[in-house]
Each structure stands twice: as structure tokens, then as C-alpha cells.
Design a protein around this motif. Structure first.
Motif, PDB file in Angstrom:
ATOM      1  N   GLY A 142     128.476  -4.302  87.758  1.00  0.00           N
ATOM      2  CA  GLY A 142     129.791  -4.811  88.122  1.00  0.00           C
ATOM      3  C   GLY A 142     130.838  -3.732  88.203  1.00  0.00           C
ATOM      4  N   ALA A 143     130.508  -2.515  87.725  1.00  0.00           N
ATOM      5  CA  ALA A 143     131.441  -1.395  87.858  1.00  0.00           C
ATOM      6  C   ALA A 143     131.495  -0.952  89.316  1.00  0.00           C
ATOM      7  CB  ALA A 143     130.994  -0.237  86.979  1.00  0.00           C
ATOM      8  N   TRP A 144     132.657  -0.501  89.740  1.00  0.00           N
ATOM      9  CA  TRP A 144     132.834  -0.073  91.124  1.00  0.00           C
ATOM     10  C   TRP A 144     132.500   1.409  91.275  1.00  0.00           C
ATOM     11  CZ3 TRP A 144     134.031  -2.871  95.466  1.00  0.00           C
ATOM     12  CH2 TRP A 144     134.385  -4.207  95.266  1.00  0.00           C
ATOM     13  N   HIS A 145     132.140   1.792  92.505  1.00  0.00           N
ATOM     14  CA  HIS A 145     131.855   3.182  92.844  1.00  0.00           C
ATOM     15  C   HIS A 145     132.648   3.556  94.091  1.00  0.00           C
ATOM     16  CE1 HIS A 145     128.375   3.777  90.092  1.00  0.00           C
ATOM     17  NE2 HIS A 145     128.368   2.459  90.155  1.00  0.00           N
ATOM     18  N   LEU A 146     133.293   4.701  94.038  1.00  0.00           N
ATOM     19  CA  LEU A 146     134.041   5.230  95.172  1.00  0.00           C
ATOM     20  C   LEU A 146     133.201   6.302  95.845  1.00  0.00           C
ATOM     21  CD1 LEU A 146     136.702   5.635  96.835  1.00  0.00           C
ATOM     22  CD2 LEU A 146     137.334   7.353  95.114  1.00  0.00           C
ATOM     23  N   ASP A 147     132.870   6.102  97.113  1.00  0.00           N
ATOM     24  CA  ASP A 147     132.103   7.082  97.881  1.00  0.00           C
ATOM     25  C   ASP A 147     133.020   8.268  98.151  1.00  0.00           C
ATOM     26  OD1 ASP A 147     130.914   8.586  99.955  1.00  0.00           O
ATOM     27  OD2 ASP A 147     129.812   6.836 100.666  1.00  0.00           O
ATOM     28  N   LEU A 148     132.780   9.367  97.444  1.00  0.00           N
ATOM     29  CA  LEU A 148     133.691  10.503  97.527  1.00  0.00           C
ATOM     30  C   LEU A 148     133.687  11.137  98.914  1.00  0.00           C
ATOM     31  CD1 LEU A 148     135.686  11.831  95.641  1.00  0.00           C
ATOM     32  CD2 LEU A 148     133.898  13.414  94.899  1.00  0.00           C
ATOM     33  N   ASP A 274     144.519  -6.926  87.450  1.00  0.00           N
ATOM     34  CA  ASP A 274     143.725  -6.415  88.567  1.00  0.00           C
ATOM     35  C   ASP A 274     143.281  -4.970  88.345  1.00  0.00           C
ATOM     36  OD1 ASP A 274     146.048  -4.988  88.913  1.00  0.00           O
ATOM     37  OD2 ASP A 274     146.272  -5.430  91.051  1.00  0.00           O
ATOM     38  N   ALA A 275     143.422  -4.462  87.115  1.00  0.00           N
ATOM     39  CA  ALA A 275     143.022  -3.082  86.825  1.00  0.00           C
ATOM     40  C   ALA A 275     141.510  -2.931  86.961  1.00  0.00           C
ATOM     41  CB  ALA A 275     143.461  -2.684  85.422  1.00  0.00           C
ATOM     42  N   VAL A 276     141.086  -1.892  87.650  1.00  0.00           N
ATOM     43  CA  VAL A 276     139.672  -1.662  87.933  1.00  0.00           C
ATOM     44  C   VAL A 276     139.342  -0.193  87.699  1.00  0.00           C
ATOM     45  CG1 VAL A 276     137.893  -1.640  89.732  1.00  0.00           C
ATOM     46  CG2 VAL A 276     139.508  -3.526  89.629  1.00  0.00           C
ATOM     47  N   LEU A 277     138.194   0.031  87.095  1.00  0.00           N
ATOM     48  CA  LEU A 277     137.663   1.375  86.916  1.00  0.00           C
ATOM     49  C   LEU A 277     136.604   1.614  87.989  1.00  0.00           C
ATOM     50  CD1 LEU A 277     136.312   2.778  83.516  1.00  0.00           C
ATOM     51  CD2 LEU A 277     134.879   2.741  85.538  1.00  0.00           C
ATOM     52  N   ALA A 278     136.689   2.729  88.693  1.00  0.00           N
ATOM     53  CA  ALA A 278     135.708   3.067  89.730  1.00  0.00           C
ATOM     54  C   ALA A 278     135.192   4.484  89.489  1.00  0.00           C
ATOM     55  CB  ALA A 278     136.327   2.966  91.123  1.00  0.00           C
ATOM     56  N   TYR A 279     133.880   4.634  89.586  1.00  0.00           N
ATOM     57  CA  TYR A 279     133.271   5.958  89.416  1.00  0.00           C
ATOM     58  C   TYR A 279     133.183   6.656  90.768  1.00  0.00           C
ATOM     59  CZ  TYR A 279     131.774   4.210  84.859  1.00  0.00           C
ATOM     60  OH  TYR A 279     131.761   3.687  83.584  1.00  0.00           O
ATOM     61  N   PRO A 280     133.725   7.858  90.892  1.00  0.00           N
ATOM     62  CA  PRO A 280     133.462   8.613  92.114  1.00  0.00           C
ATOM     63  C   PRO A 280     131.958   8.867  92.235  1.00  0.00           C
ATOM     64  CG  PRO A 280     135.175   9.660  90.786  1.00  0.00           C
ATOM     65  CD  PRO A 280     134.551   8.607  89.937  1.00  0.00           C
ATOM     66  N   SER A 281     131.458   8.794  93.444  1.00  0.00           N
ATOM     67  CA  SER A 281     130.043   9.109  93.683  1.00  0.00           C
ATOM     68  C   SER A 281     129.982  10.331  94.585  1.00  0.00           C
ATOM     69  CB  SER A 281     129.326   7.922  94.335  1.00  0.00           C
ATOM     70  OG  SER A 281     129.253   6.832  93.457  1.00  0.00           O
ATOM     71  N   PRO A 282     129.650  11.516  94.039  1.00  0.00           N
ATOM     72  CA  PRO A 282     129.277  11.711  92.632  1.00  0.00           C
ATOM     73  C   PRO A 282     130.501  11.822  91.721  1.00  0.00           C
ATOM     74  CG  PRO A 282     129.246  13.808  93.764  1.00  0.00           C
ATOM     75  CD  PRO A 282     129.577  12.782  94.814  1.00  0.00           C
ATOM     76  N   THR A 283     130.268  11.501  90.457  1.00  0.00           N
ATOM     77  CA  THR A 283     131.289  11.775  89.451  1.00  0.00           C
ATOM     78  C   THR A 283     130.962  13.112  88.809  1.00  0.00           C
ATOM     79  OG1 THR A 283     132.492  10.913  87.536  1.00  0.00           O
ATOM     80  CG2 THR A 283     130.107  10.598  87.534  1.00  0.00           C
ATOM     81  N   ALA A 332     132.205  -3.762  76.913  1.00  0.00           N
ATOM     82  CA  ALA A 332     131.870  -5.176  77.145  1.00  0.00           C
ATOM     83  C   ALA A 332     132.743  -6.080  76.283  1.00  0.00           C
ATOM     84  CB  ALA A 332     130.394  -5.410  76.844  1.00  0.00           C
ATOM     85  N   GLN A 333     132.986  -5.673  75.061  1.00  0.00           N
ATOM     86  CA  GLN A 333     133.816  -6.471  74.158  1.00  0.00           C
ATOM     87  C   GLN A 333     135.215  -6.673  74.710  1.00  0.00           C
ATOM     88  OE1 GLN A 333     134.138  -4.763  70.244  1.00  0.00           O
ATOM     89  NE2 GLN A 333     135.705  -6.206  69.572  1.00  0.00           N
ATOM     90  N   HIS A 334     135.680  -5.693  75.488  1.00  0.00           N
ATOM     91  CA  HIS A 334     137.049  -5.755  76.002  1.00  0.00           C
ATOM     92  C   HIS A 334     137.101  -6.007  77.511  1.00  0.00           C
ATOM     93  CE1 HIS A 334     138.812  -4.641  72.149  1.00  0.00           C
ATOM     94  NE2 HIS A 334     137.808  -3.794  72.020  1.00  0.00           N
ATOM     95  N   GLY A 335     135.988  -6.463  78.070  1.00  0.00           N
ATOM     96  CA  GLY A 335     135.978  -6.926  79.454  1.00  0.00           C
ATOM     97  C   GLY A 335     136.027  -5.839  80.502  1.00  0.00           C
ATOM     98  N   VAL A 336     135.537  -4.635  80.189  1.00  0.00           N
ATOM     99  CA  VAL A 336     135.519  -3.543  81.158  1.00  0.00           C
ATOM    100  C   VAL A 336     134.082  -3.300  81.598  1.00  0.00           C
ATOM    101  CG1 VAL A 336     136.043  -1.115  81.588  1.00  0.00           C
ATOM    102  CG2 VAL A 336     137.541  -2.474  80.118  1.00  0.00           C
ATOM    103  N   ALA A 337     133.847  -3.334  82.911  1.00  0.00           N
ATOM    104  CA  ALA A 337     132.515  -3.059  83.440  1.00  0.00           C
ATOM    105  C   ALA A 337     132.335  -1.549  83.570  1.00  0.00           C
ATOM    106  CB  ALA A 337     132.339  -3.735  84.802  1.00  0.00           C
ATOM    107  N   VAL A 338     131.351  -0.997  82.859  1.00  0.00           N
ATOM    108  CA  VAL A 338     131.046   0.428  82.942  1.00  0.00           C
ATOM    109  C   VAL A 338     129.573   0.607  83.283  1.00  0.00           C
ATOM    110  CG1 VAL A 338     132.833   1.067  81.274  1.00  0.00           C
ATOM    111  CG2 VAL A 338     130.490   0.655  80.480  1.00  0.00           C
ATOM    112  N   GLU A 339     129.255   1.774  83.789  1.00  0.00           N
ATOM    113  CA  GLU A 339     127.861   2.133  84.035  1.00  0.00           C
ATOM    114  C   GLU A 339     127.294   2.758  82.765  1.00  0.00           C
ATOM    115  OE1 GLU A 339     126.016   1.269  86.282  1.00  0.00           O
ATOM    116  OE2 GLU A 339     127.188   0.949  88.113  1.00  0.00           O
ATOM    117  N   GLN A 340     126.261   2.140  82.224  1.00  0.00           N
ATOM    118  CA  GLN A 340     125.668   2.671  81.006  1.00  0.00           C
ATOM    119  C   GLN A 340     124.973   3.999  81.271  1.00  0.00           C
ATOM    120  OE1 GLN A 340     126.022   1.144  77.923  1.00  0.00           O
ATOM    121  NE2 GLN A 340     125.215   3.084  77.163  1.00  0.00           N
TER     122      GLN A 340
END
Length: 367
Positions: A142-148, A274-283, A332-340
Motif C-alpha cells: 500500500g506504500a506509494w512509489h515515485l518513478d524517479l 491526505d498525507a502520503v509517504l512515497a519511496y523514490p524508485s530507486p531510493t 502499522a500501529q499509526h496507520g502509515v504504509a511502509v515497505e518492509q
């Protein structure tokens, strides 16, 4: 006579106890049972200040006989400008900077108790607009990824948000598509942004040669010069993101730790709905490396890596530790989707090459 002697002895006993208490306080002891407290002074990246300011962290360190006092500076500043005399440790957010510090200190010991990948703090309408235009996608967690690469293409073409398909429904702004970062001349988060972009512009590899540096420099420079004023440390643009919203700060380069730490913040998170965390690809991974300038700081480094209370608190502040599940549980406890598990990760160039690129970009500020 006996009464006088007894009274005199009582006075002497009280005086002795008082003297011992005063001496004990001056030696830094919390109490007679706790023993003396060793105070360590360090200079750290600003993103770790909330961790060291946390009363629970201070209490956990005190239980081991340590007190820590910190000053903050940009990681590049710590490596190049800060006078480290009088500090027991340096704790930048950059492995290349830590390498430079350790070498300058005669090969001082260094360890990385925690780390944090770079992320883009953004807003759901913004990331959905990028997804509609092929520059972002949701991952399996569910975490977002930004195509760098796609993002850099938009920047190269001078794309504005209002130019994108679906802008009228999602984010119709005349602003240029551009990530807000810190000042690359002073801050590690901007340097990591530069390193990730350089990797992409170099065809998916570490920049090593002078020719490669020249080839990527024009586009790298634009990423920073086009922003205008940039803050010196990572705290300020993230605070702007929290307070000003998508209208002023649609995307900001940040540490994952800042986002997750804010979500878990005592007293309530300031993240918008509406705050969202997105990982740059690549990060790119930002390793927080503690350089022990004094042998006494080795104990602090060991505690930050091994003490279960301190590692749990580090995860609560958003940092990834040796426990691979702790950060995910906090998020997860605080509702943030991260990539493990992160697989698309670029390597930073050497300190010398990174410095050369930063200096070359800095030179263009005056042109």
C-alpha cells in the motif's frame, strides 16, 4: 555534658551527610545507588534531535550511567566545517560524511545503529495525479512509489501540475513539478536526493568519473536552482509540509524516519488526512553513523544498537534498526504504509565524488 557531646555529634553527622550529598551532586551522580554519570557531547544531524530530546531516551541512557548533550548541524557541515574539538562523538546522517570524519580523526571507530531510506512526503491527490501520468504506483504493502526517471523527465520538460492529465480533478496547480528539498550545499537529505538522481541520470549506476559528473551536472543543478531559497536542515521543509499543505508544498524530500516519527508523535500527529509517504524508485538509504571521537562514545554506540529500550524508542522515532520488524510495527500501529523490504536502492558515490558534484552545483548558484 553528655547532651552537649551528643548534640555536637549530631551536628557533625548532618554536616557530613550534607557534604557527601553536595559532592555527589557535583560529580554528576543521580543518586548514591546509581553511581556517577558520564556526560557525552555530540554533534548530530537535526533529524535525530527529537530522539535525543525524548525524556524516555534520556532516562534509558541514565540507567546506563550516560547523559548526552547534542548540537545540530547539516551532515556535510559536520564533515567539512564544524570544529569537532570538544565533542565526544559526531553522528551525521551520511555514510560518506562519516567516512570523512573518521579519517580526519585518525581512523576513529564508526558504527551505524540505525538508518532511514529517503522518501517523498506528499499528498494523496498529488500522488494519484502522478500515477495517472505514469510517474507513481502503489506497492504491495500500500506504500506509494515515485518513478524517479519519469519524474526527472517531467522536470526536464518543464512540466507544470496543470499540464498533467487529470489535474482539474486532482491537483490543478500552475507550479512546476518539482520536489522541495533542503540546500544541497549544507544538508545530507539534499545530498542523498542528488545522489539518487545522479544514479538515474547515469543510466542506473554510481557516478565515478569526471566525464559522468559533467554529463549529469546540468539536470542535477536544475533540481536545486529552480527551487529558489532552500533551508539548511531537513527539519524546516518538513515542517512547511506539515503546516502549509499541498498548495505550497506538494512534494518534499524527507527521511522515512521523519514521516513515521511524526505519525507516532506523542501528543498527536500533525500529518493531514491526505498525507502520503512515497519511496523514490530507486531510493537511497541514509545511514546514521556514529563516529566515536572519544573512546567513551563507543559505549553509546553499542547501547544504541543493542539496548532493547533504546532500539524500541528509535523505531518509535521512525528509524530502522537491527530489528527488521520494529519499524513496520510502529508504522502499522499509526496507520502509515511502509515497505518492509526495499529492493530498488541506489548506492551513493564516494565522499570525494559527492563533494565534487555538490561543489559544482554550488558554483552555479552564483551564475
Amino acid at each position: 555534658m553528655r547532651k552537649l557531646v551528643g548534640a555536637a555529634l549530631a551536628v557533625l553527622l548532618v554536616a557530613a551527610v550534607t557534604t557527601l550529598f553536595v559532592l555527589d551532586r557535583r560529580s554528576g551522580s543521580a543518586d548514591a545507588a546509581a553511581g556517577p554519570v558520564t556526560t557525552l557531547r555530540g554533534v548530530i544531524g537535526s533529524e535525530k534531535e527529537p530522539f535525543f530530546d525524548d525524556p524516555r531516551v534520556r532516562e534509558a541512557l541514565a540507567a546506563h550511567g550516560l547523559a548526552v548533550e547534542v548540537d545540530t548541524a547539516g551532515s556535510r557541515q559536520i564533515a567539512t566545517d564544524v570544529d569537532l574539538d570538544g565533542y565526544d562523538f559526531a553522528f551525521p546522517s551520511s555514510a560518506p560524511a562519516a567516512q570523512r570524519i573518521a579519517e580526519g580523526a585518525g581512523g576513529a571507530s564508526a558504527s551505524s545503529p540505525f538508518w532511514s531510506p529517503m522518501v517523498v512526503a506528499t499528498h494523496r491527490p498529488v500522488v494519484e495525479l502522478l500515477a495517472r501520468n505514469g510517474a507513481a504506483s502503489p506497492g504491495p504493502t500500500g506504500a506509494w512509489h515515485l518513478d524517479l526517471a519519469a519524474y526527472l523527465r517531467m522536470v526536464r520538460e518543464g512540466t507544470r501540475w496543470s499540464d498533467l492529465e487529470g489535474a482539474a480533478q486532482l491537483y490543478d496547480s500552475p507550479r512546476a513539478v518539482l520536489i522541495t528539498s533542503t540546500d544541497v550545499r549544507t544538508s545530507n537529505s539534499a545530498a542523498m536526493y542528488l545522489a539518487g538522481a545522479a544514479w538515474v541520470l547515469n543510466g542506473g549506476g554510481v557516478v565515478t568519473t569526471a566525464g559522468q559528473q559533467e554529463a549529469v551536472l546540468p539536470e542535477l543543478s536544475h533540481l536545486f536552482l529552480a527551487q529558489g531559497f532552500s533551508a539548511a536542515s531537513s527539519e524546516e521543509p518538513f515542517e512547511d509540509y506539515l503546516s502549509q499543505g499541498a498548495g505550497a508544498v506538494p512534494m518534499v524530500m524527507a527521511y522515512e524516519a521523519q514521516f513515521v516519527g511524526e505519525a507516532a508523535r506523542e501528543g498527536g500527529s500533525r500529518l493531514g488526512e491526505d498525507a502520503v509517504l512515497a519511496y523514490p524508485s530507486p531510493t537511497i538509504a541514509s545511514k546514521h553513523v556514529l563516529v566515536a571521537l572519544d573512546p567513551g562514545a563507543d559505549r553509546l554506540a553499542d547501547l544504541l544498537s543493542t539496548d532493547p529500550v533504546l532500539t524500541a524508542l528509535a523505531a518509535e522515532h521512525g528509524f530502522r534498526t537491527g530489528d527488521g520488524t520494529a519499524l513496520g510495527a510502529v508504522a502499522a500501529q499509526h496507520g502509515v504504509a511502509v515497505e518492509q523490504s526495499l529492493t530498488d536502492v541506489a548506492d551513493p558515490p564516494s565522499f570525494e565524488v559527492l563533494e565534487s558534484l555538490i561543489d559544482a552545483v554550488a558554483a552555479r548558484y552564483g551564475t
